[in-house]
Write a protein that holds these residues in place. Sequence first.
Motif, mmCIF file in Angstrom:
data_model
loop_
_atom_site.group_PDB
_atom_site.id
_atom_site.type_symbol
_atom_site.label_atom_id
_atom_site.label_comp_id
_atom_site.label_asym_id
_atom_site.label_seq_id
_atom_site.Cartn_x
_atom_site.Cartn_y
_atom_site.Cartn_z
ATOM 1 N N THR B 143 0.977 -1.288 -0.116
ATOM 2 C CA THR B 143 -0.030 -0.057 0.087
ATOM 3 C C THR B 143 0.849 1.212 0.184
ATOM 4 O O THR B 143 1.984 1.347 0.694
ATOM 5 N N GLU B 188 -11.172 4.606 0.803
ATOM 6 C CA GLU B 188 -12.057 3.595 1.662
ATOM 7 C C GLU B 188 -13.182 3.351 1.139
ATOM 8 O O GLU B 188 -13.894 2.217 1.142
ATOM 9 N N GLU B 191 -12.921 1.167 -1.993
ATOM 10 C CA GLU B 191 -12.096 -0.066 -1.964
ATOM 11 C C GLU B 191 -12.807 -1.368 -2.390
ATOM 12 O O GLU B 191 -12.335 -2.369 -2.761
#
Lengths: 293, 203
Positions: B143, B188, B191
């Motif tokens: 990441t 988020e 995702e």
Amino acid sequence: MLEYQLLSPEEESGELYPYRRVWRSLILEMVVLLLVAAAVFIGVQLDIIEDAYSRTGNILLALLPIGLFYVFSVRSEQRVAEPRQGLLVVLLLSVIVANGVAWTVIQEVFTPDRWLVEAGFFSRIIGYTFTLGILAEFCKYAVIRYTVWPDRFRYRLDGVAYSVPAALGYALVVNLHFLLQDEPTISAAAIRVLVNVYLHITVGALMGYFLAELLIGRVPFFWLPFGLFLASFISSLFIAFRRIAVVSGLGSRDIGGLLLVLGFTVFVLGAVAFLIDSADERTAARAGLRRLR
Amino acid sequence: MRAFDRFDELDQQSLPQGTQVNSLLAIATVLAMLGLGVVIRNNTLAATTVYEDRINGVTAQLPANWLIDAEPEDQTYIFRATDTGGIPFKTYIQVSIVTVGADANPRNVIDALNVLGPARLSIYHVVSIEETRLGDDVATRITYFYVDTEENPFLETEPTVVEGVDLVVIRRNQALIFTFRDAAATFEENEFYFRNFLETVEY
């Protein structure tokens, strides 16, 4: 000699209409708003007005319907025998509910920009009906239902009279968010304000009729749910057709939406006026009373 | 005949029957419709379409309405699905293949990507590297963040902080790199597209 005396005919005691004429006020407000929007649009076309983003101009345009409502409706109430109370309260509450509840839910939960904007015709109708449409209609309905209904409702047109401030409050919030976030040019802002105000007033009037009929008429147990669904569906139908109208190839993309909302408003408000008038006639006939006009 | 316009003169002392039922049903209907609206929204967002790359032997379900590019000019990937409506960054899922030695493992590939990262991406910064699994296969996931800048100076756009994930698995002498990149602010939220992709990818 006989003396003749001229007798003047007996004067009929005319009964004054004790309430503000709702349709007259509403039409005046809508016509003046239309004239202002048309003036801005024509001014831009003739290069009299610069078609640029103006924060102040856009805010004034968003507030214009409220000002017109105050002049033509609220002040007119003060000149009649039996004024309606609480119009400004309904307006204020509608603004608070629209901004505090509806707008938050729209931005945080429904996020229409991510999925609804690019949806096809039927998906758009279904999507709007079950999200933004029903949310808007419920907010406007709740403001009226839990404040002035039923105490302030005396006859059917009160439904329309109170639905107008509720609609204007909701439209104000929608317009301000659009005008301040998207920063449209003055001509686009004028037309968008008009379209939003007309749409919410028109659909709100329909819901006002359902609320008044609930109190005055004889309605089935699913009357309100049906009214909310119908109002939501009709506004969604307009949203879906508006997309077709703005890409219809007219000179300006926004003018298509403007023409559509004019036809839509005349048709729906005409239907509401007809429904109210015929229902009043039936009620008067049933009770053996004469209607004041 | 007397005149009227006030219906409270019509001997209506109390609210009509059924008013309470109507009001409660209205609330129930609105809640049901809003619930259905959320379901419709989620289904629309999660809608996928099957994409099959027979040449490279990769099949996956990609988000519906995303633009699929399977003919890159620089041959750096085999296909890429892009959300063209993404603002400020066009979210994408990408599949790349690199040839590796017989004894290579995913970590070797991740290390190579990590070394190349600063040269390829502006202000490249690795957040984490972790061992994981993709189905039955061992995988490594990296990441990272970088700053995306518009190449065309005339567009005058602000730089965007992008969060990216590369997940590497080894298939014989090939390393498959599954990449997901999105603006850090909405990473988020979006995702799940990548999770759905990983759950359906076959290679």
